[in-house]
Structure formats: structure tokens, C-alpha cells
Design a protein around this motif. Sequence first.
Motif, PDB file in Angstrom:
ATOM      1  N   LEU A  14      -3.770   0.334  -5.641  1.00 22.91           N
ATOM      2  CA  LEU A  14      -4.530   0.876  -4.525  1.00 22.91           C
ATOM      3  C   LEU A  14      -5.944   0.305  -4.481  1.00 22.91           C
ATOM      4  O   LEU A  14      -6.483   0.051  -3.405  1.00 22.91           O
ATOM      5  CB  LEU A  14      -4.573   2.402  -4.599  1.00 22.91           C
ATOM      6  N   THR A  15      -6.532   0.096  -5.631  1.00 19.66           N
ATOM      7  CA  THR A  15      -7.865  -0.518  -5.674  1.00 19.66           C
ATOM      8  C   THR A  15      -7.821  -1.944  -5.143  1.00 19.66           C
ATOM      9  O   THR A  15      -8.703  -2.363  -4.387  1.00 19.66           O
ATOM     10  CB  THR A  15      -8.433  -0.479  -7.106  1.00 19.66           C
ATOM     11  N   ARG A  16      -6.777  -2.692  -5.496  1.00 19.48           N
ATOM     12  CA  ARG A  16      -6.643  -4.053  -4.965  1.00 19.48           C
ATOM     13  C   ARG A  16      -6.468  -4.034  -3.451  1.00 19.48           C
ATOM     14  O   ARG A  16      -7.006  -4.876  -2.736  1.00 19.48           O
ATOM     15  CB  ARG A  16      -5.477  -4.786  -5.628  1.00 19.48           C
ATOM     16  N   VAL A  17      -5.719  -3.038  -2.952  1.00 20.44           N
ATOM     17  CA  VAL A  17      -5.557  -2.886  -1.505  1.00 20.44           C
ATOM     18  C   VAL A  17      -6.918  -2.585  -0.866  1.00 20.44           C
ATOM     19  O   VAL A  17      -7.279  -3.164   0.161  1.00 20.44           O
ATOM     20  CB  VAL A  17      -4.526  -1.796  -1.170  1.00 20.44           C
ATOM     21  N   GLY A  18      -7.685  -1.691  -1.487  1.00 17.11           N
ATOM     22  CA  GLY A  18      -9.023  -1.385  -0.988  1.00 17.11           C
ATOM     23  C   GLY A  18      -9.911  -2.612  -0.972  1.00 17.11           C
ATOM     24  O   GLY A  18     -10.636  -2.852   0.005  1.00 17.11           O
TER      25      GLY A  18
ATOM     26  N   HIS B  64      -8.588   7.316  -6.639  1.00 23.27           N
ATOM     27  CA  HIS B  64      -9.616   8.059  -7.380  1.00 23.27           C
ATOM     28  C   HIS B  64     -10.680   7.108  -7.917  1.00 23.27           C
ATOM     29  O   HIS B  64     -11.191   7.278  -9.017  1.00 23.27           O
ATOM     30  CB  HIS B  64      -9.003   8.886  -8.520  1.00 23.27           C
ATOM     31  N   ASN B  65     -11.012   6.107  -7.117  1.00 26.71           N
ATOM     32  CA  ASN B  65     -11.969   5.071  -7.492  1.00 26.71           C
ATOM     33  C   ASN B  65     -13.323   5.407  -6.846  1.00 26.71           C
ATOM     34  O   ASN B  65     -13.654   4.895  -5.777  1.00 26.71           O
ATOM     35  CB  ASN B  65     -11.460   3.705  -7.035  1.00 26.71           C
ATOM     36  N   LYS B  66     -14.084   6.246  -7.501  1.00 23.22           N
ATOM     37  CA  LYS B  66     -15.373   6.687  -6.967  1.00 23.22           C
ATOM     38  C   LYS B  66     -16.396   5.551  -6.919  1.00 23.22           C
ATOM     39  O   LYS B  66     -17.222   5.490  -6.022  1.00 23.22           O
ATOM     40  CB  LYS B  66     -15.920   7.843  -7.793  1.00 23.22           C
ATOM     41  N   ARG B  67     -16.335   4.661  -7.877  1.00 24.67           N
ATOM     42  CA  ARG B  67     -17.303   3.568  -7.955  1.00 24.67           C
ATOM     43  C   ARG B  67     -17.276   2.713  -6.697  1.00 24.67           C
ATOM     44  O   ARG B  67     -18.323   2.339  -6.159  1.00 24.67           O
ATOM     45  CB  ARG B  67     -17.016   2.702  -9.186  1.00 24.67           C
TER      46      ARG B  67
ATOM     47  N   LYS C  35      -9.909   4.782   2.264  1.00 25.94           N
ATOM     48  CA  LYS C  35      -8.695   5.571   2.036  1.00 25.94           C
ATOM     49  C   LYS C  35      -7.981   5.109   0.769  1.00 25.94           C
ATOM     50  O   LYS C  35      -7.556   5.927  -0.042  1.00 25.94           O
ATOM     51  CB  LYS C  35      -7.752   5.475   3.230  1.00 25.94           C
ATOM     52  N   ALA C  36      -7.880   3.798   0.587  1.00 23.20           N
ATOM     53  CA  ALA C  36      -7.213   3.277  -0.616  1.00 23.20           C
ATOM     54  C   ALA C  36      -8.001   3.644  -1.870  1.00 23.20           C
ATOM     55  O   ALA C  36      -7.418   4.077  -2.869  1.00 23.20           O
ATOM     56  CB  ALA C  36      -7.042   1.764  -0.511  1.00 23.20           C
ATOM     57  N   TYR C  37      -9.329   3.494  -1.816  1.00 24.22           N
ATOM     58  CA  TYR C  37     -10.154   3.853  -2.979  1.00 24.22           C
ATOM     59  C   TYR C  37     -10.061   5.348  -3.278  1.00 24.22           C
ATOM     60  O   TYR C  37      -9.999   5.757  -4.438  1.00 24.22           O
ATOM     61  CB  TYR C  37     -11.616   3.477  -2.744  1.00 24.22           C
ATOM     62  N   TYR C  38     -10.061   6.159  -2.224  1.00 23.36           N
ATOM     63  CA  TYR C  38      -9.969   7.609  -2.407  1.00 23.36           C
ATOM     64  C   TYR C  38      -8.655   7.975  -3.086  1.00 23.36           C
ATOM     65  O   TYR C  38      -8.628   8.755  -4.036  1.00 23.36           O
ATOM     66  CB  TYR C  38     -10.087   8.313  -1.051  1.00 23.36           C
TER      67      TYR C  38
ATOM     68  N   ARG D 112       0.836  -1.210   0.000  1.00 20.05           N
ATOM     69  CA  ARG D 112       0.000   0.000   0.000  1.00 20.05           C
ATOM     70  C   ARG D 112       0.866   1.253   0.000  1.00 20.05           C
ATOM     71  O   ARG D 112       0.616   2.199  -0.748  1.00 20.05           O
ATOM     72  CB  ARG D 112      -0.919  -0.013   1.228  1.00 20.05           C
ATOM     73  N   ARG D 113       1.885   1.265   0.828  1.00 16.04           N
ATOM     74  CA  ARG D 113       2.748   2.435   0.926  1.00 16.04           C
ATOM     75  C   ARG D 113       3.457   2.728  -0.397  1.00 16.04           C
ATOM     76  O   ARG D 113       3.582   3.883  -0.808  1.00 16.04           O
ATOM     77  CB  ARG D 113       3.741   2.242   2.060  1.00 16.04           C
ATOM     78  N   ILE D 114       3.900   1.689  -1.076  1.00 21.05           N
ATOM     79  CA  ILE D 114       4.550   1.897  -2.374  1.00 21.05           C
ATOM     80  C   ILE D 114       3.529   2.364  -3.406  1.00 21.05           C
ATOM     81  O   ILE D 114       3.801   3.285  -4.184  1.00 21.05           O
ATOM     82  CB  ILE D 114       5.269   0.624  -2.847  1.00 21.05           C
ATOM     83  N   PHE D 115       2.351   1.739  -3.430  1.00 22.61           N
ATOM     84  CA  PHE D 115       1.332   2.142  -4.398  1.00 22.61           C
ATOM     85  C   PHE D 115       0.938   3.606  -4.193  1.00 22.61           C
ATOM     86  O   PHE D 115       0.687   4.327  -5.170  1.00 22.61           O
ATOM     87  CB  PHE D 115       0.091   1.254  -4.287  1.00 22.61           C
TER      88      PHE D 115
END
Length: 118
Positions: free
Chosen positions: A72-76, A96-99, A90-93, A60-63
Motif C-alpha cells: 500500500l505504501t508503494r501504491v501511495g 497506517h503510514n503516518k510519516r 488513502k493508500a498511506y492511511y 491496490r485492491r489486493i493489497f
Amino acid sequence: MKDRKKLEQDFTQSLQNQTIPYGFIKVTDNPVGGLTSEQKVILNRKANTFFNNGNVEDARRIFITTGYSDGLTRVGDYYMNKNEPLKALKAYYLAHNKRDAEPIYESIAKVISTLIKE
């Protein structure tokens, strides 16, 4: 190609303990500006390795550092599966994954609405 290989080897060698130094934390939603495309590729590959080996926090930190939205979406998604929606949000935000973020926002709004009514 030789420089890229050397950079990857140096980075891999510095991460032998499978951890990321704490000074390498990025907390904003914009990727680090000084990274080249090659550096981002190397970092994202390392983060994918971390993620696949169960080291989600370092991934997550690297992404976040590279701004890799798919990672980040996979982390979310991982955090949603672990029933940790705020970490997922937080990961989705940051991705920029609004869905995927919208249902979490709606759940938070329902909770707040219920608290206000009581």
C-alpha cells in the motif's frame, strides 16, 4: 506444499485476464479475516506482479484485501509521483503510514485555512 501450489495455480488461472473481479474489493482498513498466511502470500505475490506490470489498481485492491502495508505504501508513492495526493493519502492511511500521510494532511489544512481566510 502441494495444496499451496494448487491454490496458487487456481488463483493464477482465474486471473488470466489480469483483472480482479469487482466482488473482490475491500474498502476498510482491516484485512479480510478469513485469509490464511499462505493465501495472503499468494495474493501479495500476484499483486506485486500486477504492480510491476503497471496494473496499479488491481494491485491496490489486493493489497487492501490482505492488509499488506508495504504494498500500500508503494501504491501511495506511485500516486504521489503521479501528482494524485488524495489517492496517495488513502493508500498511506490504509497502510497506517503516518510519516507519508502527514505532509498531505498539512497541505490540505493549508488549503482549507486559505479558503477560510478569504
